[in-house]
Write a protein that holds these residues in place. Sequence first.
Motif, PDB file in Angstrom:
ATOM      1  N   PHE A  62       0.848  -1.192   0.000  1.00  0.00           N
ATOM      2  CA  PHE A  62       0.000   0.000   0.000  1.00  0.00           C
ATOM      3  C   PHE A  62       0.884   1.244   0.000  1.00  0.00           C
ATOM      4  CE2 PHE A  62       0.648  -1.699   4.211  1.00  0.00           C
ATOM      5  CZ  PHE A  62       1.089  -0.627   4.943  1.00  0.00           C
ATOM      6  N   GLU A  63       0.288   2.342  -0.407  1.00  0.00           N
ATOM      7  CA  GLU A  63       1.004   3.613  -0.476  1.00  0.00           C
ATOM      8  C   GLU A  63       1.080   4.223   0.911  1.00  0.00           C
ATOM      9  OE1 GLU A  63       1.133   7.574  -3.364  1.00  0.00           O
ATOM     10  OE2 GLU A  63      -0.656   6.301  -3.287  1.00  0.00           O
ATOM     11  N   PHE A  64       2.302   4.621   1.292  1.00  0.00           N
ATOM     12  CA  PHE A  64       2.528   5.163   2.631  1.00  0.00           C
ATOM     13  C   PHE A  64       3.790   6.018   2.572  1.00  0.00           C
ATOM     14  CE2 PHE A  64       3.758   5.422   7.022  1.00  0.00           C
ATOM     15  CZ  PHE A  64       2.581   5.301   7.739  1.00  0.00           C
ATOM     16  N   GLY A  65       3.693   7.229   3.117  1.00  0.00           N
ATOM     17  CA  GLY A  65       4.851   8.114   3.122  1.00  0.00           C
ATOM     18  C   GLY A  65       4.435   9.577   3.066  1.00  0.00           C
ATOM     19  N   ARG A  66       5.404  10.434   2.795  1.00  0.00           N
ATOM     20  CA  ARG A  66       5.154  11.874   2.852  1.00  0.00           C
ATOM     21  C   ARG A  66       4.262  12.365   1.717  1.00  0.00           C
ATOM     22  NH1 ARG A  66       9.194  14.086   4.377  1.00  0.00           N
ATOM     23  NH2 ARG A  66      10.501  12.285   4.825  1.00  0.00           N
ATOM     24  N   HIS A  67       4.182  11.611   0.619  1.00  0.00           N
ATOM     25  CA  HIS A  67       3.348  12.033  -0.511  1.00  0.00           C
ATOM     26  C   HIS A  67       2.071  11.209  -0.628  1.00  0.00           C
ATOM     27  CE1 HIS A  67       6.765  14.427  -1.687  1.00  0.00           C
ATOM     28  NE2 HIS A  67       7.525  13.346  -1.833  1.00  0.00           N
ATOM     29  N   ALA A  68       1.843  10.257   0.285  1.00  0.00           N
ATOM     30  CA  ALA A  68       0.706   9.348   0.147  1.00  0.00           C
ATOM     31  C   ALA A  68      -0.626  10.079   0.286  1.00  0.00           C
ATOM     32  CB  ALA A  68       0.809   8.230   1.188  1.00  0.00           C
ATOM     33  N   ALA A  69      -0.738  10.976   1.267  1.00  0.00           N
ATOM     34  CA  ALA A  69      -2.008  11.669   1.484  1.00  0.00           C
ATOM     35  C   ALA A  69      -2.378  12.547   0.280  1.00  0.00           C
ATOM     36  CB  ALA A  69      -1.924  12.513   2.756  1.00  0.00           C
ATOM     37  N   LYS A  70      -1.393  13.260  -0.230  1.00  0.00           N
ATOM     38  CA  LYS A  70      -1.654  14.139  -1.383  1.00  0.00           C
ATOM     39  C   LYS A  70      -2.019  13.330  -2.624  1.00  0.00           C
ATOM     40  CE  LYS A  70       0.576  17.684  -4.233  1.00  0.00           C
ATOM     41  NZ  LYS A  70       1.834  18.459  -4.439  1.00  0.00           N
ATOM     42  N   ASN A  71      -1.301  12.246  -2.901  1.00  0.00           N
ATOM     43  CA  ASN A  71      -1.572  11.432  -4.091  1.00  0.00           C
ATOM     44  C   ASN A  71      -2.936  10.766  -4.014  1.00  0.00           C
ATOM     45  OD1 ASN A  71       0.969  12.151  -4.990  1.00  0.00           O
ATOM     46  ND2 ASN A  71       1.947  10.236  -4.335  1.00  0.00           N
ATOM     47  N   ARG A  72      -3.284  10.249  -2.858  1.00  0.00           N
ATOM     48  CA  ARG A  72      -4.568   9.566  -2.730  1.00  0.00           C
ATOM     49  C   ARG A  72      -5.732  10.552  -2.763  1.00  0.00           C
ATOM     50  NH1 ARG A  72      -4.601   4.305  -1.138  1.00  0.00           N
ATOM     51  NH2 ARG A  72      -6.628   4.587  -0.121  1.00  0.00           N
ATOM     52  N   LYS A  73      -5.511  11.742  -2.247  1.00  0.00           N
ATOM     53  CA  LYS A  73      -6.578  12.738  -2.283  1.00  0.00           C
ATOM     54  C   LYS A  73      -6.850  13.184  -3.716  1.00  0.00           C
ATOM     55  CE  LYS A  73      -7.966  17.185  -0.320  1.00  0.00           C
ATOM     56  NZ  LYS A  73      -7.575  18.300   0.588  1.00  0.00           N
ATOM     57  N   SER A  74      -5.799  13.381  -4.495  1.00  0.00           N
ATOM     58  CA  SER A  74      -5.989  13.776  -5.898  1.00  0.00           C
ATOM     59  C   SER A  74      -6.636  12.661  -6.711  1.00  0.00           C
ATOM     60  CB  SER A  74      -4.637  14.150  -6.514  1.00  0.00           C
ATOM     61  OG  SER A  74      -3.741  13.043  -6.481  1.00  0.00           O
ATOM     62  N   ALA A  75      -6.415  11.400  -6.309  1.00  0.00           N
ATOM     63  CA  ALA A  75      -7.029  10.272  -7.016  1.00  0.00           C
ATOM     64  C   ALA A  75      -8.392   9.913  -6.448  1.00  0.00           C
ATOM     65  CB  ALA A  75      -6.105   9.063  -6.952  1.00  0.00           C
ATOM     66  N   GLY A  76      -8.834  10.626  -5.416  1.00  0.00           N
ATOM     67  CA  GLY A  76     -10.137  10.355  -4.822  1.00  0.00           C
ATOM     68  C   GLY A  76     -10.209   9.045  -4.066  1.00  0.00           C
ATOM     69  N   LEU A  77      -9.105   8.650  -3.409  1.00  0.00           N
ATOM     70  CA  LEU A  77      -9.051   7.360  -2.727  1.00  0.00           C
ATOM     71  C   LEU A  77      -9.137   7.475  -1.216  1.00  0.00           C
ATOM     72  CD1 LEU A  77      -6.211   5.670  -4.835  1.00  0.00           C
ATOM     73  CD2 LEU A  77      -8.681   5.379  -5.073  1.00  0.00           C
ATOM     74  N   ASP A 102      -0.060  -2.231  11.199  1.00  0.00           N
ATOM     75  CA  ASP A 102       0.283  -2.539  12.585  1.00  0.00           C
ATOM     76  C   ASP A 102       1.652  -3.197  12.646  1.00  0.00           C
ATOM     77  OD1 ASP A 102      -2.223  -1.599  13.282  1.00  0.00           O
ATOM     78  OD2 ASP A 102      -3.143  -3.600  13.310  1.00  0.00           O
ATOM     79  N   PHE A 103       2.428  -2.802  13.658  1.00  0.00           N
ATOM     80  CA  PHE A 103       3.756  -3.380  13.849  1.00  0.00           C
ATOM     81  C   PHE A 103       4.134  -3.263  15.314  1.00  0.00           C
ATOM     82  CE2 PHE A 103       8.504  -3.095  13.585  1.00  0.00           C
ATOM     83  CZ  PHE A 103       8.723  -4.384  13.097  1.00  0.00           C
ATOM     84  N   LEU A 104       4.349  -4.398  15.952  1.00  0.00           N
ATOM     85  CA  LEU A 104       4.815  -4.475  17.347  1.00  0.00           C
ATOM     86  C   LEU A 104       3.913  -3.709  18.305  1.00  0.00           C
ATOM     87  CD1 LEU A 104       8.685  -4.182  16.889  1.00  0.00           C
ATOM     88  CD2 LEU A 104       7.273  -6.240  17.044  1.00  0.00           C
ATOM     89  N   GLY A 105       2.612  -3.878  18.137  1.00  0.00           N
ATOM     90  CA  GLY A 105       1.658  -3.295  19.069  1.00  0.00           C
ATOM     91  C   GLY A 105       1.185  -1.902  18.739  1.00  0.00           C
ATOM     92  N   PHE A 106       1.716  -1.267  17.685  1.00  0.00           N
ATOM     93  CA  PHE A 106       1.358   0.098  17.323  1.00  0.00           C
ATOM     94  C   PHE A 106       0.754   0.134  15.923  1.00  0.00           C
ATOM     95  CE2 PHE A 106       4.590   0.717  20.549  1.00  0.00           C
ATOM     96  CZ  PHE A 106       4.099   1.781  21.292  1.00  0.00           C
ATOM     97  N   THR A 107      -0.255   0.965  15.769  1.00  0.00           N
ATOM     98  CA  THR A 107      -0.803   1.283  14.451  1.00  0.00           C
ATOM     99  C   THR A 107      -0.069   2.501  13.915  1.00  0.00           C
ATOM    100  OG1 THR A 107      -2.988   0.406  15.033  1.00  0.00           O
ATOM    101  CG2 THR A 107      -2.869   1.913  13.171  1.00  0.00           C
ATOM    102  N   HIS A 108       0.545   2.363  12.738  1.00  0.00           N
ATOM    103  CA  HIS A 108       1.312   3.443  12.120  1.00  0.00           C
ATOM    104  C   HIS A 108       0.422   4.181  11.128  1.00  0.00           C
ATOM    105  CE1 HIS A 108       4.414   0.985  13.908  1.00  0.00           C
ATOM    106  NE2 HIS A 108       5.321   1.894  13.642  1.00  0.00           N
ATOM    107  N   ILE A 109       0.366   5.508  11.284  1.00  0.00           N
ATOM    108  CA  ILE A 109      -0.561   6.345  10.528  1.00  0.00           C
ATOM    109  C   ILE A 109       0.202   7.482   9.877  1.00  0.00           C
ATOM    110  CG2 ILE A 109      -2.700   7.704  10.682  1.00  0.00           C
ATOM    111  CD1 ILE A 109      -3.202   6.272  13.392  1.00  0.00           C
ATOM    112  N   CYS A 110      -0.173   7.839   8.667  1.00  0.00           N
ATOM    113  CA  CYS A 110       0.383   9.021   8.001  1.00  0.00           C
ATOM    114  C   CYS A 110      -0.252  10.263   8.612  1.00  0.00           C
ATOM    115  CB  CYS A 110       0.107   8.977   6.498  1.00  0.00           C
ATOM    116  SG  CYS A 110       1.113   7.789   5.597  1.00  0.00           S
ATOM    117  N   GLY A 111       0.524  11.070   9.300  1.00  0.00           N
ATOM    118  CA  GLY A 111       0.009  12.272   9.940  1.00  0.00           C
ATOM    119  C   GLY A 111       0.816  13.493   9.555  1.00  0.00           C
TER     120      GLY A 111
END
Length: 491
Positions: A341-356, A363-372
């Motif tokens: 899946f797409e994840f990183g500094r440009h993921a939010a912008k790219n997915r928003k422009s594509a309407g996704l 999840d990794f070692l007890g934590f949910t990792h989120i693009c913020g």
Amino acid sequence: MMNEHGKSDRPIVPGKSPNKAKAPVAEEMEGRGLAKGNLSQQNAPRTQSRISAPSELAQIRQTAKSNKDVKFTALMHHIYRIDTLRFAYSQLKRHAAAGVDGETWRHYGEALEDNLQSLSHRLKRGAYRAKPVRRVYIPKADGRQRPLGVPALEDKLVQRATVEVLNAIYETDFLGFSYGFRPKRNQHKALDALFCGLHERRVNWVLDLDVRSFFDRLSHEWLVRFLQHRIADRRVVRLIQKWLNAGVLEKGKRTFVEAGSPQGGSASPLLANIYLHYVFDLWVQAWRKKCAHGDVIVVRYADDIVVGFEYKDEAERFWKELTERMQKFQLELHPEKTRLFEFGRHAAKNRKSAGLGRPETFDFLGFTHICGKTKKGRFLVLRQTIRKRMQAKLQEVKIGLWRRMHDPVPEVGKWLKSVVGGHLRYFGVPGNRHALAHFRYTVSNLWHRALCRRSQHGRVKWERMKRLIRSWLPPARICHPYPSRRLRVTT
């Protein structure tokens, strides 16, 4: 005396070596290079000083580090030494469950020296026999049951001694992105490495890998072949095979397995790391150097693996080739849990422009990792406690409070202090304060409800409850610094 050319007239004594010898003296005087596997410097000073000679395990570690191809032919005597077995006994958990023999740590220690002498003689003669592992099940956060194996106490002891010796060799071989069950490494160092990799490298795609039933599918044949790359002592290899072939005892029935290593023993984590070192680590390191054109980051904690890529096509090719390699060694990637899946500094912008919508999380070692984002709008990886993990822990606290309903309040408060403190020490990372406060608040409500149910007329007022909370429950606070700051300190 000096001659006219400024050189000493003192005759050179044949066979005398220089004072500051860098190479072993015998090899230097014979006019030849270092023997294969020998150290470049002396192991200990020639004169008595405060610098002590390195221990035997330190010498093994130095040899393994200096020569990656050397095979160790004499290791068994390090394992059955009384000092090694005594140290291994001291490292075992005092209150761990007993195996099929019913032997406990405390009872075994009542005649410790006699027991260790007997065990050492059996190991030396080859008369040691591994007992079957007792199968137990513990609930997982998703409601399923995780099978665990409880070895007999002497098996735990010998495994711990063997791991102590083998770690001196394999810690020099294991790669830097492997963090699981290794000395001086833990979950938070793996989390820090992943956090910094996602921030400082050009990572746009994340491949979350899940090896299906890894500990149950581990091939004994391949594991022995991997061990023989470094271990040429047949007695040590046979010792490990005894544990693998001991079988599992469940409901009074003994079952022999041809694959897998039961979770719960001291040797299983090391054997799993050795297996994945040859199956995954060395392969992915070579793939990253030869096949990748963009940035690639890898973080592995046991069989939990996260790989980050700059380009999607490289990630897809890596996924396909890794699937084929896993099949070669009797392993399989879970088709539903392994995802790209797409994840990183440009993921939010790219997915928003594509309407996704928003970027996916993982999840990794007890934590949910989120693009913020930070307050200034910069990219930030948010790490929050996995919801299912928190709910399972709160349910466990609720059951524990019900069982301790009529215990004295100080005893219950002391128990809750350890539970909440342990939760905060693990999950107290930057950006997770809201989840920490929610956990503490819910535990407080559960405790208040339990106290009110002690009797029909014993409702506890909130004024008293607040005093109890302040006295016993640690405040929700961040216990860990930002990963970049911690890595700067440790490196």
